[in-house]
Design a protein around this motif. Structure first.
Motif, PDB file in Angstrom:
ATOM      1  N   LEU A  65     -13.612 -11.776 -25.428  1.00 38.85           N
ATOM      2  CA  LEU A  65     -15.288 -11.905 -25.242  1.00 38.85           C
ATOM      3  C   LEU A  65     -15.762 -11.621 -26.703  1.00 38.85           C
ATOM      4  CD1 LEU A  65     -15.629  -9.630 -22.226  1.00 38.85           C
ATOM      5  CD2 LEU A  65     -16.285 -12.068 -22.185  1.00 38.85           C
ATOM      6  N   THR A 110     -16.466 -16.941 -24.787  1.00 39.44           N
ATOM      7  CA  THR A 110     -15.735 -16.372 -24.302  1.00 39.44           C
ATOM      8  C   THR A 110     -14.439 -17.083 -24.123  1.00 39.44           C
ATOM      9  OG1 THR A 110     -14.645 -15.305 -22.070  1.00 39.44           O
ATOM     10  CG2 THR A 110     -16.341 -16.815 -21.838  1.00 39.44           C
ATOM     11  N   LEU A 114     -22.865 -15.613 -24.125  1.00 40.74           N
ATOM     12  CA  LEU A 114     -21.683 -15.137 -24.373  1.00 40.74           C
ATOM     13  C   LEU A 114     -20.557 -16.086 -24.510  1.00 40.74           C
ATOM     14  CD1 LEU A 114     -20.258 -12.300 -24.541  1.00 40.74           C
ATOM     15  CD2 LEU A 114     -20.093 -12.547 -21.722  1.00 40.74           C
ATOM     16  N   CYS A 164     -23.892 -11.943 -29.061  1.00 42.17           N
ATOM     17  CA  CYS A 164     -23.810 -12.316 -27.491  1.00 42.17           C
ATOM     18  C   CYS A 164     -25.292 -12.294 -27.094  1.00 42.17           C
ATOM     19  CB  CYS A 164     -22.974 -11.631 -26.958  1.00 42.17           C
ATOM     20  SG  CYS A 164     -23.311  -9.778 -27.070  1.00 42.17           S
ATOM     21  N   MET A 215     -28.467 -13.557 -22.640  1.00 44.08           N
ATOM     22  CA  MET A 215     -27.055 -13.466 -23.014  1.00 44.08           C
ATOM     23  C   MET A 215     -26.572 -14.908 -23.415  1.00 44.08           C
ATOM     24  SD  MET A 215     -26.109 -10.152 -22.119  1.00 44.08           S
ATOM     25  CE  MET A 215     -24.456 -10.680 -22.732  1.00 44.08           C
ATOM     26  N   THR A 265     -19.066 -21.064 -22.907  1.00 47.15           N
ATOM     27  CA  THR A 265     -20.188 -20.038 -23.267  1.00 47.15           C
ATOM     28  C   THR A 265     -21.041 -19.863 -21.926  1.00 47.15           C
ATOM     29  OG1 THR A 265     -20.608 -21.572 -24.956  1.00 47.15           O
ATOM     30  CG2 THR A 265     -22.416 -20.067 -24.628  1.00 47.15           C
ATOM     31  N   CYS A 266     -21.092 -18.415 -21.625  1.00 45.57           N
ATOM     32  CA  CYS A 266     -21.828 -17.979 -20.431  1.00 45.57           C
ATOM     33  C   CYS A 266     -23.170 -17.700 -20.804  1.00 45.57           C
ATOM     34  CB  CYS A 266     -21.094 -16.671 -20.179  1.00 45.57           C
ATOM     35  SG  CYS A 266     -19.505 -17.277 -19.427  1.00 45.57           S
ATOM     36  N   ALA A 316     -22.888 -14.315 -17.697  1.00 48.23           N
ATOM     37  CA  ALA A 316     -22.409 -13.085 -18.602  1.00 48.23           C
ATOM     38  C   ALA A 316     -22.506 -11.794 -17.962  1.00 48.23           C
ATOM     39  CB  ALA A 316     -23.259 -13.312 -19.763  1.00 48.23           C
TER      40      ALA A 316
END
Lengths: 117, 617
Positions: B473, B520, B518, B478, B516, B532-533, B538
């Motif tokens: 992560l 990952t 994030l 982020c 977010m 990508t979250c 996220a």
């Protein structure tokens, strides 16, 4: 070397593992007054008698895993693990039975170690 | 020995009578090809005294001719028929239901010595005065026109009025029937293109929405309805002006009188209704609502209890009824094939079985729906899918009725008001991984498949589902500060003076919300995949809300770090979308996480067993 492998089986696989060490997961019930044996209902619904080398010192019920030697249609128990009530009630026996049968059907895909002879 | 024919029945019928189940002989027949799909058979019938050539077989009996059940010289008993008048005095008999008593091969001869019927010479001459009329009033030729006589079929209802009985014969006098069927009602099965003075009384069982089209020949709009009466069903379509005239007034489950519409051979491609003909509304068409109590069959439902839905196969059509316990907001999805945005709304239906199920509404249905007051919803022909375990979708061909006036609906209302609203309902076990876009089967992919199949590289987005484990992560960058306005997620600019400016809303705020993004790296047994979250997924991975994470980042770095540590090596079911995006003239393959759900091990296990069994064969 010693045989540390304890393949997981269910009721109908008992006969093919005569004299071998196995692992049997099921629901325990009907503990005898002497504490020397009780009944385990296997994942495919068969009732197998489990014989203890020494009388049980605690109450065995619910989801239980037995490791022992197959003796005709009973098991000579070496070790046992009792699971909590919570685990017992949430355990999916049907799925476990399917897993047991699949790994027996496809042993090359579920290698657990060197097999006993 | 030959069966006995109903002597004199033909004479009686032509005069306007309706002898009960006359036994006649088919002397010969002629096939008339209509150009469309349905052929028609014209019969020369004899009752032993007269022969009559103006008789047609109803198209639903065409197979009798084609299979040879009716052949020359066979004797038939006419169970149901009617007589229509065309062109002044010509009367056509239409045989609706027939029993073959003896095949032609057995009879072999013309029974009796029937003479050709001659119109006009109805008195004396050919008829020997035998009448086999039972419960009808046999009229002489010079009586008043427009007498209604009951046909002899199984009538279940009062014999007195002419309202709800199918199949009427109109006795025309000399004059053409100027005042047409204003008080008579015909059965839907008796409608043909050859006779356009009719009126039906029927219930609407289905009504489509207004559809528009535009092609090289022009454009327009249309809608269609299905009419149902005791005899059968027929589909009716209205185009352009007819839409304006009739669409709003026609409501499902209500009964209407319809007359003067155009009948033509049915285009089976557009309708599954069992009728050779279909109706088109034209400028002369007259439709009136029927106020009286009728005993027309209502829409029939075959409701399935919500708890029984798992016994039914996905993709089957289900009739369902339940109370709306939860009504979602309108959302939109991009259609997988159409790539167009479609509005949708998810509502939850519950019933006395104690289980709730999701019902998805689309387009207009979604927009117009209101769940206020927890209405009872009945749907005929909803499609069942295994999305989320079990879920239902209202299709264009489904029919949804709010608070229908049927027994099950009343039961549900009473039950819900008393106990249902406080109950906790079971939901269908989510299968952990849903589908892409507009709903369909789960598209499981391993990460090596994603790479080898070049998902996302074809120009359009590819949606897939994977069970994977978080292996990395990215803590830096982020999250960002976003506009606090609901629905606006634009990054705000820190003005420095404690205010944050949103360019999209063109406003400044003293606060912001953390959102977010994030990055990952996920891995399964086959390969790994960067994804990508955004906010929701996220938050699921880290196990905390964005605002909490934001605060930790500012204030408690240790806790912030441990949040990321703890998330490592957790497994989820990821719904992912891969697509090539253009960014500053550069094309990049981007994989976005649409949702991350914790693995339901039992559900996932069952999925694996299924896949293994498929592989093993």
């Amino acid at each position: 070397m010693g045989d540390f492998i304890r393949p997981r089986i269910n009721g109908k696989m008992m006969s093919s593992h005569q004299g071998r060490f196995v692992c049997l997961l099921g629901l325990a019930k009907d503990v005898d007054n002497s504490g020397k044996y009780f009944t385990l209902t296997t994942s495919d619904g068969q009732d197998i008698r489990i014989d203890m080398p020494e009388p049980l010192s605690e109450y065995v019920a619910g989801l239980t895993e037995i490791q022992g030697k197959v003796n005709k249609n009973t098991i000579q128990c070496e070790n046992y693990v009792v699971f909590s009530d919570e685990t017992s009630s949430s355990f999916n026996m049907e799925l476990y039975n399917q897993a047991v049968e699949l790994q027996a059907k496809l042993p090359n895909h579920y290698i657990t170690g060197v097999n006993q002879e | 020995m030959a069966a006995k024919l109903s002597n004199g029945s033909i004479e009686a019928i032509i005069q306007g009578g309706s002898p009960d189940k006359p036994v006649l002989q088919v002397i010969s027949f002629k096939k008339i090809s209509a150009g469309g799909s349905a052929d028609r058979y014209r019969l020369l019938l004899s009752d032993g005294e007269l022969t009559y050539s103006h008789a047609m077989l109803a198209t639903q009996l065409n197979n009798y001719m084609e299979d040879g059940l009716i052949d020359n010289l066979c004797v038939i008993q006419v169970e149901r028929y009617l007589c229509n008048t065309i062109q002044n005095d010509r009367r056509i008999m239409i045989l609706l239901d027939v029993n073959v008593l003896q095949p032609g091969s057995q009879v072999g001869v013309r029974i009796g010595n029937p003479q050709q019927y001659k119109a006009g010479s109805t008195d004396g001459g050919q008829v020997n005065g035998h009448e086999n009329t039972n419960n009808s009033n046999h009229m002489q030729t010079d009586t008043t026109p427009q007498q209604i006589i009951k046909p002899q079929n199984n009538s279940n209802g009062p014999m007195s009025t002419n309202n709800n009985k199918p199949g009427y014969s109109i006795k025309g006098g000399g004059a053409a029937t100027a005042s047409p069927s204003t008080t008579r009602v015909h059965s839907i099965t008796s409608l043909t293109p050859y006779q356009n003075r009719w009126r039906i009384r029927a219930r609407i069982t289905q009504k489509s929405s207004v559809k528009t089209w535009s092609n090289s020949r022009g454009e327009g709009k249309l809608f269609s309805v299905n009419f149902l009466d005791e005899s059968g069903e027929i589909r009716a379509t209205g185009f352009n002006d007819a839409v304006d005239k009739f669409y709003d007034m026609l409501e499902v489950n209500k009964v209407y009188y319809v007359s003067r519409a155009t009948l033509k051979t049915a285009n089976k491609q557009y309708s599954s209704v069992n009728n050779d003909y279909e109706m088109t509304f034209n400028p002369d068409t007259n439709i009136e609502i029927c106020e009286e109590e009728t005993d027309l069959p209502t829409m029939t439902f075959d409701f399935v209890q919500i708890s029984d839905l798992e016994k039914h196969q996905p993709n089957s059509m289900i009739d369902i009824i339940g109370v709306v316990s939860k009504c979602g907001d309108i959302g939109s999805v991009v259609g997988r094939q159409s790539q167009k945005e479609i509005t949708k709304r998810d509502i939850t239906l519950v019933d006395q079985s104690g289980v709730g199920v999701n019902l998805t509404l689309w387009g207009n249905d979604a927009q117009q729906f209101s769940g206020d007051g927890n209405p009872v919803i009945a749907v005929k022909g909803a499609r069942l899918s295994d999305y989320g375990g079990r879920s239902l979708s209202v299709l264009a061909s489904s029919q949804m009725i709010m608070n229908p006036d049927i027994r099950e609906s009343h039961f549900l209302r009473g039950w819900y008001d008393r106990e249902g609203q406080c109950m906790n309902f079971d939901k269908f076990a989510s299968d952990g991984a849903g589908s892409s876009g507009a709903g369909g089967a789960t598209n499981w992919k391993t990460f090596s498949q994603v790479k080898s199949e070049n998902l996302g590289q074809s120009g359009k987005a590819d949606f897939f589902t994977s069970k994977a484990t978080i292996v990395y992560l990215k803590k830096e960058n982020c999250m960002y500060q976003a506009c606090p306005t609901d629905q606006c997620n634009k990054k705000v600019v820190d003005q420095g003076n404690g205010l944050y400016r949103c360019e999209k809303c063109n406003k400044e705020f003293p606060n912001f919300k953390w959102r977010m993004i994030l990055s990952t790296n996920l891995a399964d047994f086959s390969d790994n995949q960067w994804a990508t979250c955004f906010q929701e997924s996220a938050e699921m991975l880290l196990g905390e809300k964005a605002d909490v994470i934001g605060n930790l980042r500012e204030q408690d770095e240790t806790k912030f770090d441990s949040l990321f540590q703890n998330a490592l090596f957790k497994s989820f079911i990821f719904k992912l979308r891969a697509k090539v995006e253009t960014y500053n003239e550069e094309n990049r393959l981007k994989t976005v996480c649409l949702s991350a759900t914790p693995v339901d091990w039992v559900q996932y296990g069952e999925h694996l067993v299924k896949e293994i069994n498929q592989l093993v064969g």
